[in-house]
Design a protein around this motif. Structure first.
Motif, PDB file in Angstrom:
ATOM      1  N   LEU A  49       0.817  -1.202   0.000  1.00 37.31           N
ATOM      2  CA  LEU A  49       0.000   0.000   0.000  1.00 37.31           C
ATOM      3  C   LEU A  49       0.858   1.263   0.000  1.00 37.31           C
ATOM      4  CD1 LEU A  49      -2.820  -0.846   2.597  1.00 37.31           C
ATOM      5  CD2 LEU A  49      -3.156  -0.357   0.162  1.00 37.31           C
ATOM      6  N   VAL A  50       0.456   2.250  -0.796  1.00 41.42           N
ATOM      7  CA  VAL A  50       1.010   3.596  -0.686  1.00 41.42           C
ATOM      8  C   VAL A  50       0.196   4.269   0.412  1.00 41.42           C
ATOM      9  CG1 VAL A  50       1.428   5.776  -1.859  1.00 41.42           C
ATOM     10  CG2 VAL A  50       1.695   3.623  -3.105  1.00 41.42           C
ATOM     11  N   PHE A  51       0.782   4.350   1.585  1.00 42.00           N
ATOM     12  CA  PHE A  51       0.053   4.669   2.810  1.00 42.00           C
ATOM     13  C   PHE A  51       0.640   5.917   3.442  1.00 42.00           C
ATOM     14  CE2 PHE A  51      -0.769   3.667   7.421  1.00 42.00           C
ATOM     15  CZ  PHE A  51      -2.143   3.751   7.366  1.00 42.00           C
ATOM     16  N   GLN A  52      -0.096   7.023   3.363  1.00 47.08           N
ATOM     17  CA  GLN A  52       0.342   8.307   3.926  1.00 47.08           C
ATOM     18  C   GLN A  52      -0.837   8.890   4.726  1.00 47.08           C
ATOM     19  OE1 GLN A  52       1.367   9.666  -0.094  1.00 47.08           O
ATOM     20  NE2 GLN A  52       3.457  10.033   0.619  1.00 47.08           N
ATOM     21  N   PRO A  53      -1.026   8.446   5.963  1.00 50.74           N
ATOM     22  CA  PRO A  53      -2.274   8.707   6.683  1.00 50.74           C
ATOM     23  C   PRO A  53      -2.293   9.926   7.590  1.00 50.74           C
ATOM     24  CG  PRO A  53      -1.005   7.098   7.900  1.00 50.74           C
ATOM     25  CD  PRO A  53      -0.167   7.489   6.706  1.00 50.74           C
ATOM     26  N   ASN A  54      -1.318  10.828   7.456  1.00 48.58           N
ATOM     27  CA  ASN A  54      -1.252  11.954   8.388  1.00 48.58           C
ATOM     28  C   ASN A  54      -1.703  13.264   7.735  1.00 48.58           C
ATOM     29  OD1 ASN A  54      -0.185  10.399  10.576  1.00 48.58           O
ATOM     30  ND2 ASN A  54       1.772  10.385   9.511  1.00 48.58           N
ATOM     31  N   PHE A  55      -2.283  14.142   8.565  1.00 51.28           N
ATOM     32  CA  PHE A  55      -2.847  15.404   8.103  1.00 51.28           C
ATOM     33  C   PHE A  55      -2.481  16.512   9.094  1.00 51.28           C
ATOM     34  CE2 PHE A  55      -5.320  11.943   6.501  1.00 51.28           C
ATOM     35  CZ  PHE A  55      -5.601  12.287   5.187  1.00 51.28           C
TER      36      PHE A  55
ATOM     37  N   THR B 248      -8.671  18.799   2.871  1.00 50.70           N
ATOM     38  CA  THR B 248      -7.942  17.597   3.269  1.00 50.70           C
ATOM     39  C   THR B 248      -6.660  17.424   2.448  1.00 50.70           C
ATOM     40  OG1 THR B 248      -9.359  16.264   1.807  1.00 50.70           O
ATOM     41  CG2 THR B 248      -9.962  16.372   4.134  1.00 50.70           C
ATOM     42  N   LYS B 249      -6.719  17.748   1.176  1.00 54.56           N
ATOM     43  CA  LYS B 249      -5.524  17.625   0.330  1.00 54.56           C
ATOM     44  C   LYS B 249      -4.437  18.587   0.800  1.00 54.56           C
ATOM     45  CE  LYS B 249      -4.066  17.688  -4.535  1.00 54.56           C
ATOM     46  NZ  LYS B 249      -4.513  17.908  -5.952  1.00 54.56           N
ATOM     47  N   LEU B 250      -4.809  19.815   1.115  1.00 51.07           N
ATOM     48  CA  LEU B 250      -3.840  20.802   1.585  1.00 51.07           C
ATOM     49  C   LEU B 250      -3.207  20.337   2.903  1.00 51.07           C
ATOM     50  CD1 LEU B 250      -2.470  23.541   1.256  1.00 51.07           C
ATOM     51  CD2 LEU B 250      -4.463  24.601   2.352  1.00 51.07           C
ATOM     52  N   GLY B 251      -4.025  19.882   3.857  1.00 47.21           N
ATOM     53  CA  GLY B 251      -3.494  19.393   5.125  1.00 47.21           C
ATOM     54  C   GLY B 251      -2.623  18.163   4.960  1.00 47.21           C
ATOM     55  N   TRP B 252      -2.971  17.322   4.004  1.00 41.67           N
ATOM     56  CA  TRP B 252      -2.203  16.109   3.714  1.00 41.67           C
ATOM     57  C   TRP B 252      -0.833  16.467   3.141  1.00 41.67           C
ATOM     58  CZ3 TRP B 252      -1.467  13.806  -1.395  1.00 41.67           C
ATOM     59  CH2 TRP B 252      -1.007  12.492  -1.364  1.00 41.67           C
ATOM     60  N   LEU B 253      -0.778  17.437   2.240  1.00 39.58           N
ATOM     61  CA  LEU B 253       0.496  17.862   1.656  1.00 39.58           C
ATOM     62  C   LEU B 253       1.375  18.559   2.695  1.00 39.58           C
ATOM     63  CD1 LEU B 253      -0.765  19.206  -1.796  1.00 39.58           C
ATOM     64  CD2 LEU B 253       0.537  17.098  -1.383  1.00 39.58           C
ATOM     65  N   ILE B 254       0.774  19.381   3.545  1.00 45.35           N
ATOM     66  CA  ILE B 254       1.543  20.058   4.590  1.00 45.35           C
ATOM     67  C   ILE B 254       2.162  19.031   5.535  1.00 45.35           C
ATOM     68  CG2 ILE B 254       1.361  21.583   6.599  1.00 45.35           C
ATOM     69  CD1 ILE B 254      -0.831  23.114   5.047  1.00 45.35           C
ATOM     70  N   ALA B 255       1.402  17.987   5.867  1.00 43.09           N
ATOM     71  CA  ALA B 255       1.905  16.946   6.777  1.00 43.09           C
ATOM     72  C   ALA B 255       3.100  16.209   6.189  1.00 43.09           C
ATOM     73  CB  ALA B 255       0.790  15.953   7.104  1.00 43.09           C
ATOM     74  N   GLN B 256       3.233  16.212   4.872  1.00 44.07           N
ATOM     75  CA  GLN B 256       4.372  15.561   4.214  1.00 44.07           C
ATOM     76  C   GLN B 256       5.564  16.506   4.065  1.00 44.07           C
ATOM     77  OE1 GLN B 256       3.250  13.269   0.607  1.00 44.07           O
ATOM     78  NE2 GLN B 256       1.149  13.591   1.255  1.00 44.07           N
ATOM     79  N   ASP B 257       5.467  17.700   4.681  1.00 44.29           N
ATOM     80  CA  ASP B 257       6.550  18.695   4.643  1.00 44.29           C
ATOM     81  C   ASP B 257       6.869  19.153   3.221  1.00 44.29           C
ATOM     82  OD1 ASP B 257       6.950  18.769   7.439  1.00 44.29           O
ATOM     83  OD2 ASP B 257       8.213  16.983   7.354  1.00 44.29           O
ATOM     84  N   LYS B 258       5.840  19.201   2.384  1.00 48.54           N
ATOM     85  CA  LYS B 258       6.047  19.759   1.054  1.00 48.54           C
ATOM     86  C   LYS B 258       6.299  21.262   1.176  1.00 48.54           C
ATOM     87  CE  LYS B 258       5.019  15.843  -1.015  1.00 48.54           C
ATOM     88  NZ  LYS B 258       6.058  15.009  -1.659  1.00 48.54           N
ATOM     89  N   ASP B 259       7.203  21.774   0.355  1.00 49.91           N
ATOM     90  CA  ASP B 259       7.482  23.200   0.434  1.00 49.91           C
ATOM     91  C   ASP B 259       6.466  23.992  -0.393  1.00 49.91           C
ATOM     92  OD1 ASP B 259       8.298  23.190  -2.288  1.00 49.91           O
ATOM     93  OD2 ASP B 259      10.395  22.874  -1.753  1.00 49.91           O
ATOM     94  N   TYR B 260       6.616  25.298  -0.367  1.00 53.27           N
ATOM     95  CA  TYR B 260       5.656  26.212  -0.997  1.00 53.27           C
ATOM     96  C   TYR B 260       5.447  25.888  -2.471  1.00 53.27           C
ATOM     97  CZ  TYR B 260       3.802  30.820  -2.472  1.00 53.27           C
ATOM     98  OH  TYR B 260       3.058  31.843  -2.994  1.00 53.27           O
TER      99      TYR B 260
ATOM    100  N   LEU C 104       0.871  30.084  10.532  1.00 46.59           N
ATOM    101  CA  LEU C 104      -0.059  29.678   9.487  1.00 46.59           C
ATOM    102  C   LEU C 104       0.700  28.898   8.428  1.00 46.59           C
ATOM    103  CD1 LEU C 104      -3.076  30.122   8.795  1.00 46.59           C
ATOM    104  CD2 LEU C 104      -2.382  32.113   7.445  1.00 46.59           C
ATOM    105  N   LYS C 105       0.120  27.761   7.977  1.00 43.29           N
ATOM    106  CA  LYS C 105       0.772  26.919   6.987  1.00 43.29           C
ATOM    107  C   LYS C 105       0.040  26.915   5.646  1.00 43.29           C
ATOM    108  CE  LYS C 105       3.952  25.292   9.775  1.00 43.29           C
ATOM    109  NZ  LYS C 105       3.953  23.864  10.182  1.00 43.29           N
ATOM    110  N   GLY C 106      -1.231  27.337   5.648  1.00 45.09           N
ATOM    111  CA  GLY C 106      -1.991  27.337   4.411  1.00 45.09           C
ATOM    112  C   GLY C 106      -3.332  28.014   4.599  1.00 45.09           C
TER     113      GLY C 106
END
Length: 361
Positions: A218-224, A329-341, A257-259
């Motif tokens: 599984l591609v499993f990335q469950p954090n937000f 949810t997508k924005l929170g999911w990407l932030i949780a993965q430490d994606k940059d701006y 603020l992150k997003g």
């Protein structure tokens, strides 16, 4: 065939106002699906064995990102043992949870079916039984007829892809509807599938990765990371100064603020009175996703001069036809993965799970 029946509370479990509401256990709800199980055997000689897991018992207005993660983790931990999963959930935030699970679990060919009810299971006229039965029908639908994998919502007569489910009424029994390409079919006496949309839904499961036959695949990335997101609705007279002042208070309090999600006008036509705030956010490298308040609209930033200015100066990310549930949810999911701006700007307009159709006016 073995199904795992995961309960989280909500109206279907009796979490409503009034002393007359009786709590209904997950085991009771699963037992109520016996007719559907019998039909599976009669129609396809398929034996369905249901195991229940009561994960939490909350009104869905109180669902948190931690509960999304818990549901996803429960599916992951039990993935190898079961061929399908049914999640009962309150209706208020089911669209958010369905979207979150769609991002958390990318490549499951096994069905993950969310359902609930408008009326508690123990009350007259309840839609709980039919929704549970239909969820079981979808979760155990034979693959030789159609493959229905990944996250879907079954409610009333609708079968909807997880990233495009939206509660449209607090009263009607057909409470969840969809938009754009989200309808996978209708369910009644028979299952009437939309082959084109279903094929598109299935394609996402193996677009960038192989289908997961076991949990380790599984591609499993469950954090937000939702706590850093500000969601705003623009209205005439909204003060830019007040927004910038609030931003300063957040920074001083150590809660940066992150997003930002901004529900604007028209096709993303942000008022010129918001430009100071948006320019400050750009300077701070805080992504701003701009959607529309028009119920059936698209935020393309390409129709009128206000939107064009935002696009030309890179002050916002157009949401196109994404729902507010998927945007958030997508924005929170990407932030949780430490994606940059820059990564967030790029990925928010990339179609990952069928959540967005990028169009140019």
């Amino acid at each position: 065939m073995k199904l795992l029946f995961i309960t989280t509370g909500g109206t279907i479990a009796g979490n409503v106002r009034g002393a007359q509401a009786d709590h209904v256990s997950g085991k009771t709800m699963a037992e109520a699906a016996k007719k559907a199980v019998a039909a599976m055997h009669a129609n396809w000689n398929l034996d369905v064995d249901i195991t229940t897991r009561e994960l939490v018992d909350v009104d869905s207005s109180d669902v948190t990102p931690e509960i999304w993660t818990s549901v996803a983790q429960c599916i992951y931990d039990n993935y190898d043992e079961y061929q399908g999963f049914v999640v009962t959930h309150g209706t208020n935030t089911m669209g958010y949870s369905a979207s979150a699970l769609s991002f958390a679990i990318a490549n499951s060919p096994k069905p993950i079916v969310l359902t609930g009810s408008q009326i508690p299971a123990e009350q007259p006229g309840s839609d709980a039984l039919i929704n549970v039965e239909n969820a079981v029908r979808i979760a155990s639908y034979p693959s030789q007829y159609a493959t229905i994998g990944g996250v879907v919502v079954v409610f009333g007569s609708h079968l909807i892809t997880g990233v495009r489910a939206k509660k449209s009424t607090e009263f009607d029994l057909d409470a969840f509807q969809t938009f754009s390409s989200g309808s996978l079919g209708r369910i009644g006496r028979i299952l009437d599938l939309n082959d084109g949309n279903l094929g598109r839904h299935q394609d996402y499961l193996s677009r960038d990765q192989a289908l997961a036959l076991k949990a380790s695949d599984l591609v499993f990335q469950p954090n937000f990371a939702m706590e850093g997101i500000l969601s705003l609705t623009e209205f005439p007279g909204l003060s830019d100064e007040r927004l910038m002042s609030a931003l300063g208070h957040w920074d001083k309090a150590g809660m940066p603020l992150k997003g930002v999600v901004l529900r604007s006008f028209g096709a993303g036509d942000v008022s010129e009175h918001r430009l100071g705030f948006l320019k400050l956010l750009k300077k701070k490298k805080i992504p701003v996703v701009i959607t529309t308040q028009a119920p059936n609209g698209k935020a393309t930033l390409t129709v009128n001069k206000p939107g064009e200015y935002i696009e030309e100066h890179s002050l916002g990310i157009p949401a196109h036809d994404m729902s507010i549930e998927s945007i958030t949810t997508k924005l929170g999911w990407l932030i949780a993965q430490d994606k940059d701006y820059e990564q967030i700007k790029s990925l928010m307009v990339k179609d990952l799970r069928g959540e967005i159709n990028v169009t140019r006016e």
